[in-house]
Design an enzyme around this catalytic site. Structure first.
Site, PDB file in Angstrom:
ATOM      1  N   LYS A   1      10.234  -0.301  -3.606  1.00 29.09           N
ATOM      2  CA  LYS A   1       8.944  -0.166  -2.915  1.00 29.09           C
ATOM      3  C   LYS A   1       8.198   1.026  -3.486  1.00 29.09           C
ATOM      4  O   LYS A   1       8.799   1.995  -3.979  1.00 29.09           O
ATOM      5  CB  LYS A   1       9.110  -0.015  -1.391  1.00 29.09           C
TER       6      LYS A   1
ATOM      7  N   GLY B   1      15.541   2.751  -3.250  1.00 29.57           N
ATOM      8  CA  GLY B   1      16.644   2.007  -3.858  1.00 29.57           C
ATOM      9  C   GLY B   1      17.797   1.774  -2.893  1.00 29.57           C
ATOM     10  O   GLY B   1      18.272   0.640  -2.736  1.00 29.57           O
TER      11      GLY B   1
ATOM     12  N   ASP C   1      12.736   2.904   5.567  1.00 24.68           N
ATOM     13  CA  ASP C   1      12.175   1.985   4.574  1.00 24.68           C
ATOM     14  C   ASP C   1      12.877   0.627   4.558  1.00 24.68           C
ATOM     15  O   ASP C   1      12.430  -0.285   3.847  1.00 24.68           O
ATOM     16  CB  ASP C   1      12.331   2.573   3.153  1.00 24.68           C
TER      17      ASP C   1
ATOM     18  N   ALA D   1      17.649   7.933  -6.058  1.00 22.82           N
ATOM     19  CA  ALA D   1      16.970   9.131  -5.523  1.00 22.82           C
ATOM     20  C   ALA D   1      15.622   9.318  -6.199  1.00 22.82           C
ATOM     21  O   ALA D   1      15.212  10.429  -6.522  1.00 22.82           O
ATOM     22  CB  ALA D   1      17.837  10.382  -5.676  1.00 22.82           C
TER      23      ALA D   1
ATOM     24  N   SER E   1      17.736   1.965   0.378  1.00 16.43           N
ATOM     25  CA  SER E   1      17.246   1.152   1.501  1.00 16.43           C
ATOM     26  C   SER E   1      17.174  -0.313   1.103  1.00 16.43           C
ATOM     27  O   SER E   1      17.487  -1.212   1.892  1.00 16.43           O
ATOM     28  CB  SER E   1      15.844   1.625   1.919  1.00 16.43           C
TER      29      SER E   1
ATOM     30  N   PRO F   1      15.408   3.207  -9.666  1.00 14.41           N
ATOM     31  CA  PRO F   1      15.855   4.592  -9.875  1.00 14.41           C
ATOM     32  C   PRO F   1      16.587   5.135  -8.645  1.00 14.41           C
ATOM     33  O   PRO F   1      16.165   4.902  -7.513  1.00 14.41           O
ATOM     34  CB  PRO F   1      14.550   5.360 -10.116  1.00 14.41           C
TER      35      PRO F   1
HETATM   36  O1  C5P Z   1      14.811   7.096   7.528  1.00 18.25           O
HETATM   37  P1  C5P Z   1      15.658   7.637   6.423  1.00 18.25           P
HETATM   38  O2  C5P Z   1      17.084   7.834   6.835  1.00 18.25           O
HETATM   39  O3  C5P Z   1      15.527   6.878   5.147  1.00 18.25           O
HETATM   40  O4  C5P Z   1      15.075   9.088   6.124  1.00 18.25           O
HETATM   41  C1  C5P Z   1      15.752   9.997   5.292  1.00 18.25           C
HETATM   42  C2  C5P Z   1      15.287  11.402   5.657  1.00 18.25           C
HETATM   43  O5  C5P Z   1      13.901  11.562   5.280  1.00 18.25           O
HETATM   44  C3  C5P Z   1      15.336  11.734   7.126  1.00 18.25           C
HETATM   45  O6  C5P Z   1      16.585  12.235   7.486  1.00 18.25           O
HETATM   46  C4  C5P Z   1      14.264  12.794   7.246  1.00 18.25           C
HETATM   47  O7  C5P Z   1      14.727  14.036   6.764  1.00 18.25           O
HETATM   48  C5  C5P Z   1      13.222  12.334   6.247  1.00 18.25           C
HETATM   49  N1  C5P Z   1      12.159  11.513   6.867  1.00 18.25           N
HETATM   50  C6  C5P Z   1      11.209  12.113   7.682  1.00 18.25           C
HETATM   51  N2  C5P Z   1      10.210  11.365   8.240  1.00 18.25           N
HETATM   52  C7  C5P Z   1      10.133  10.043   7.984  1.00 18.25           C
HETATM   53  C8  C5P Z   1      11.067   9.409   7.150  1.00 18.25           C
HETATM   54  C9  C5P Z   1      12.084  10.169   6.609  1.00 18.25           C
HETATM   55  O8  C5P Z   1      11.253  13.328   7.919  1.00 18.25           O
HETATM   56  N3  C5P Z   1       9.132   9.337   8.525  1.00 18.25           N
END
Ligand code: C5P
Length: 315
Positions: A18, A112, A147, A107, A114, A105
């Site tokens: 994405k 990726g 995501d 990180a 997700s 890629p």
């Molecule tokens: O949702 P996900 O686990 O993929 O998010 C990874 C990290 O990115 C979260 O732990 C948070 O630190 C940050 N994040 C955030 N706000 C969002 C999405 C992600 O702060 N809307």
């Protein structure tokens, strides 16, 4: 997805990367997540996941392809967590053996991990013959990561909440993207933390970004409605870009080289460090890629079409 597959079978799913055409980020909520107003697009950079039956309680994963060594092959892998979640939710007494071939890629700000989780949900639902709709999988996906729902929905869609509330946009256009990768990844939490640090420094001058009410710019929606890359280029935006550039100043040069090569627009992808350049057509995309590579401004530059479908079971 009702008919169980034979126990010797393998389910293959292709799942896209994405990008965020805009990424408006507000001040952190009480749960630490940031409210988002984004427009996602799925593009033609894919991981391939295969799921094979395994003994009850046995959930394993093997990863190969680009930067596979950076991906955990244990229970912390998001695709394994997705499979376990689905099994628990539907009381499935089976295990699964997952194999992922990566080209998204790692990180890189392109979801990726997700996307692999979305693929695992779809593959395991098919493997175990579950009577579960894609909408039900999308709901389940939200608990795995912000995501993950979009990776099932695909196409072009708005994202709100922390990114997990997805609504498809009726966008007609077809776009040619140049995706430039660099060595090393960026941690998403680290980029959000840098966003918070920079926002605090900037607190004297409140903007939409610091007031906690991000929105999708009208110019972007108009460009998408018209399907016009010339309008879309200047409408690309990413509130995380200053934070990503602060952590990876080398990306400034990457963006400058792509802009000088005539990209219609350029932006850091999500939390970075992948950068995106919008081309007028494939030939233009080749020119931008060549200039980026010749300048040593990236590790790889490849073209990808967007939008494409979300995760799909392959025949
Ligand atoms: O949702 P996900 O686990 O993929 O998010 C990874 C990290 O990115 C979260 O732990 C948070 O630190 C940050 N994040 C955030 N706000 C969002 C999405 C992600 O702060 N809307």
């Amino acid at each position: 997805m009702t008919a169980p597959v034979p126990t010797s079978a393998c389910v293959a799913v292709r799942t896209p990367a994405k990008i965020n055409l805009c990424l408006g980020v507000g001040a952190p909520r009480s749960d630490g997540y940031h409210p988002l107003a984004t427009v996602y697009q799925a593009i033609g950079v894919y991981d391939d996941l295969r799921a094979r039956p395994a003994a009850p309680g046995r959930f394993t994963i093997r990863v190969d392809g680009d930067d596979a060594g950076l991906v955990p092959e244990d229970d912390s892998n998001l695709a394994v967590r997705a499979a376990r979640l689905l099994a628990a939710q539907y009381a499935v007494d089976e295990g699964v053996s997952l194999h992922v071939r990566k080209t998204i890629p790692v990180a890189g700000g392109m979801a990726g991990g997700s996307s692999d989780a979305a693929a695992a949900l779809l593959a395991c639902a098919r493997l175990w013959g579950l009577d579960v709709s894609r909408d039900e999988l999308v709901s389940l996906a939200a608990s795995l990561g912000s995501d993950v729902p979009f990776c099932l929905v695909g196409g072009t869609a708005t994202g709100s909440g922390r990114g997990e509330e997805v609504s498809s946009l009726p966008a007609d256009g077809a776009y040619t993207w140049v995706v430039a990768t660099v060595d090393g990844g960026l941690s998403t939490p680290a980029v959000y933390a840098e966003f918070d640090r920079l926002s605090a420094l900037d607190a004297g001058a409140p903007t939409e970004t610091t007031t906690g009410t991000p929105g999708v710019p009208d110019a972007l929606l108009t460009a998408l409605r018209d399907g016009d890359p010339q309008l879309l280029g200047p409408a690309l935006s990413n509130d995380l870009q200053p934070a990503a550039l602060s952590l990876r100043p080398d990306l400034v040069t990457t963006l400058e080289v792509g802009d000088a090569a005539g990209a219609l627009g350029s932006v850091v992808s999500g939390s970075g460090p992948t950068t995106l350049f919008l081309a007028a057509d494939e030939r233009h995309g080749e020119q931008i890629s060549s200039r980026l590579l010749a300048a040593g401004a990236c590790r790889s530059a490849r073209q990808a079409a967007g939008p494409v479908a979300g995760a799909q079971v392959r025949a």
